[in-house]
Design a protein around this motif. Sequence first.
Motif, PDB file in Angstrom:
ATOM      1  N   LYS A 293       0.825  -1.212   0.000  1.00 35.34           N
ATOM      2  CA  LYS A 293       0.000   0.000   0.000  1.00 35.34           C
ATOM      3  C   LYS A 293       0.860   1.264   0.000  1.00 35.34           C
ATOM      4  N   GLY A 294       2.097   1.155  -0.446  1.00 32.56           N
ATOM      5  CA  GLY A 294       3.024   2.272  -0.395  1.00 32.56           C
ATOM      6  C   GLY A 294       2.633   3.454  -1.256  1.00 32.56           C
ATOM      7  N   ALA A 295       1.728   3.285  -2.202  1.00 28.47           N
ATOM      8  CA  ALA A 295       1.298   4.410  -3.034  1.00 28.47           C
ATOM      9  C   ALA A 295       0.502   5.432  -2.234  1.00 28.47           C
ATOM     10  N   ASP A 296      -0.077   4.998  -1.119  1.00 31.33           N
ATOM     11  CA  ASP A 296      -0.834   5.893  -0.245  1.00 31.33           C
ATOM     12  C   ASP A 296       0.113   6.524   0.770  1.00 31.33           C
ATOM     13  N   LYS A 298      -0.344   7.974   3.679  1.00 31.55           N
ATOM     14  CA  LYS A 298      -0.577   7.610   5.072  1.00 31.55           C
ATOM     15  C   LYS A 298      -0.022   6.224   5.366  1.00 31.55           C
ATOM     16  N   SER A 299      -0.201   5.301   4.441  1.00 29.42           N
ATOM     17  CA  SER A 299       0.329   3.944   4.614  1.00 29.42           C
ATOM     18  C   SER A 299       1.851   3.954   4.565  1.00 29.42           C
ATOM     19  N   TYR A 300       2.392   4.749   3.654  1.00 33.67           N
ATOM     20  CA  TYR A 300       3.848   4.809   3.489  1.00 33.67           C
ATOM     21  C   TYR A 300       4.551   5.289   4.754  1.00 33.67           C
ATOM     22  N   GLY A 301       3.948   6.243   5.456  1.00 29.94           N
ATOM     23  CA  GLY A 301       4.624   6.862   6.587  1.00 29.94           C
ATOM     24  C   GLY A 301       4.221   6.355   7.949  1.00 29.94           C
ATOM     25  N   CYS A 302       3.401   5.306   8.035  1.00 25.15           N
ATOM     26  CA  CYS A 302       2.893   4.904   9.364  1.00 25.15           C
ATOM     27  C   CYS A 302       3.949   4.168  10.178  1.00 25.15           C
ATOM     28  N   VAL A 303       4.955   3.570   9.544  1.00 23.73           N
ATOM     29  CA  VAL A 303       6.084   2.959  10.250  1.00 23.73           C
ATOM     30  C   VAL A 303       7.352   3.444   9.558  1.00 23.73           C
ATOM     31  N   ALA A 328      -4.797  -2.783   4.586  1.00 32.61           N
ATOM     32  CA  ALA A 328      -3.900  -3.695   3.865  1.00 32.61           C
ATOM     33  C   ALA A 328      -4.391  -5.132   3.955  1.00 32.61           C
ATOM     34  N   LEU A 329      -4.907  -5.507   5.124  1.00 29.81           N
ATOM     35  CA  LEU A 329      -5.437  -6.863   5.294  1.00 29.81           C
ATOM     36  C   LEU A 329      -6.630  -7.099   4.385  1.00 29.81           C
ATOM     37  N   LYS A 330      -7.519  -6.109   4.268  1.00 32.32           N
ATOM     38  CA  LYS A 330      -8.688  -6.265   3.390  1.00 32.32           C
ATOM     39  C   LYS A 330      -8.256  -6.500   1.946  1.00 32.32           C
ATOM     40  N   SER A 331      -7.257  -5.736   1.499  1.00 29.38           N
ATOM     41  CA  SER A 331      -6.775  -5.924   0.126  1.00 29.38           C
ATOM     42  C   SER A 331      -6.176  -7.311  -0.054  1.00 29.38           C
ATOM     43  N   PHE A 447       3.365   0.451   3.289  1.00 27.31           N
ATOM     44  CA  PHE A 447       3.028  -0.555   4.274  1.00 27.31           C
ATOM     45  C   PHE A 447       2.641  -1.844   3.549  1.00 27.31           C
ATOM     46  N   LYS A 448       3.003  -2.988   4.116  1.00 26.99           N
ATOM     47  CA  LYS A 448       2.783  -4.254   3.433  1.00 26.99           C
ATOM     48  C   LYS A 448       1.992  -5.224   4.302  1.00 26.99           C
ATOM     49  N   CYS A 449       1.176  -6.029   3.634  1.00 29.96           N
ATOM     50  CA  CYS A 449       0.534  -7.181   4.254  1.00 29.96           C
ATOM     51  C   CYS A 449       0.791  -8.369   3.334  1.00 29.96           C
ATOM     52  N   ASN A 450       1.472  -9.378   3.841  1.00 25.03           N
ATOM     53  CA  ASN A 450       1.837 -10.540   3.027  1.00 25.03           C
ATOM     54  C   ASN A 450       1.287 -11.818   3.646  1.00 25.03           C
ATOM     55  N   SER A 451       0.914 -12.755   2.783  1.00 21.92           N
ATOM     56  CA  SER A 451       0.352 -14.030   3.216  1.00 21.92           C
ATOM     57  C   SER A 451       1.063 -15.185   2.536  1.00 21.92           C
ATOM     58  N   ALA A 452       1.168 -16.287   3.260  1.00 17.14           N
ATOM     59  CA  ALA A 452       1.674 -17.536   2.684  1.00 17.14           C
ATOM     60  C   ALA A 452       0.774 -18.672   3.159  1.00 17.14           C
ATOM     61  N   VAL A 453       0.486 -19.585   2.252  1.00 12.33           N
ATOM     62  CA  VAL A 453      -0.346 -20.742   2.562  1.00 12.33           C
ATOM     63  C   VAL A 453       0.482 -22.001   2.356  1.00 12.33           C
ATOM     64  N   TRP A 454       0.528 -22.833   3.392  1.00 13.90           N
ATOM     65  CA  TRP A 454       1.277 -24.084   3.354  1.00 13.90           C
ATOM     66  C   TRP A 454       0.328 -25.253   3.569  1.00 13.90           C
TER      67      TRP A 454
END
Length: 485
Positions: A293-296, A298-303, A328-331, A447-454
């Motif tokens: 979500k780095g294009a936004d 607010k998301s870019y600067g929150c951490v 980010a989680l919703k996306s 800001f990033k939200c990443n998922s992995a499925v095993w």
Amino acid sequence: MAQSLKFCYQFLVNNFFILLLIPLSIAILIKTMFTSPEEIMCMYNSMHLTSVHLLCASFVVVYILTLFVVWRPRPVYLVDYALFKPPRSYRVSFAGFIEHVRMGRLFSEPKSVHFQMKILERSGLGENTCLPPALHYIPPTPTMAMAREEAELIIFSAMDSLLQKTGIKPRDVDILILNCSLFSPTPSLTAMVINKYKMRSNIRSFNLSGMGCSAGLISIDLARDLLQRYPNSNAVVISTEILTPNSYKGKERAMLLPNCLFRMGGAALLLSNRRADRRRAKYRLAHVVRTHKGADDKSYGCVSQEEDSEGNVGIKLNIDLMAVAGEALKSNITTIGPLVLPASEQILFALSLFGRKIINFKWKPYIPDFKQAFEHFCIHAGGRAVIDELQKNLRLTNEQVEASRMTLHRFGNTSSSSLWYELSYIESKGRMKKGDRVWQIAFGSGFKCNSAVWKCNRTIKLPVEGPWADCIDKYPVHIPEVVKL
């Protein structure tokens, strides 16, 4: 009544093709039983098939099968993994932490001491989390030399354990990926590993930095892409965070929070695309979904890592962090949902989305029931608020977030390696069975939200070696809302 109707709906939709196939198969069987061999031969002769037709049909079938074999993705297996367990002498009790803060002359201002005490009281951490030696000194001595010592201790310990568990030799490693966000020395940490274990000169090495707590899953995604490119290969992925040079020495509250939550930790994993490793591997990688979500702004600067008004460098967590993480989680859910959810949940989600877009945007969005897609959940143990928010949004039970809460309690926020401590907890409890599906969710700066499925490749038998071996019987423990210090 509502539960019964929902169960009937799920059963009918998820098994629609099977339910349709049963009467069709019965009808074909009955028709075949009442058809004589002469009638079958008559039907065959009426099609006027020649040897040329049969040869062409065979060629098409072989061609399609060849394309399928050549172009299908190579399976990626997690053969095994190893975790760093800090020495007990590195333990930081609540009382010890507060005393250190008071005596260290860095946070001697009463308001800063009181704030950190309140954070610890509500953090969800226990009394056995650990900090590196440099942060035990009064005042702390965050030198480059001590940072390298911390990196060597964590990385080499995890790597030694991985080599022992898997039996792989250092010179047999084809790909090496290491992620550490805040400590990026020269030579790199991957060069340090290659030098220590005398790996071969044509190894493909990658050093990832500045990508936050979700960098572990980014490393997994990179390893997967490389294993798709190079057949008959393996990859070692190392995830850690080095705390020695990154302790904040100022008074700004938004930058004091990481001091209270982050603790020592590290993980080393062996991934492979070799067929010979299929039987002994613990897991098979099903999906990796990355959301940025780095294009936004607010998301870019929150951490962000920055200086305060007095020139002290630290990690600043903005007040809108949880709102940004939720978006980010919703996306991420929107992307991963169609890949993993059964048809019944996908239909309800699609109808809800359609209704919000076309009919009334104020409609409450339908949150899919991910409990139908996964048996286990590993939510990044970034803090109590993160786990609480995801449990609420995904409607998970206390048992389904138990691994995350207990990891935070025992080891603290170990950044990108926390997901593997959580997976080890599930294994150590004897809950991981063949065919079980695991969803790992991590958040990171940017800001990033990443998922992995095993998907579990074989039932994990007890006892399980690792950092939980000497304490798993004590867990789960009750974690009060507030621990009075």
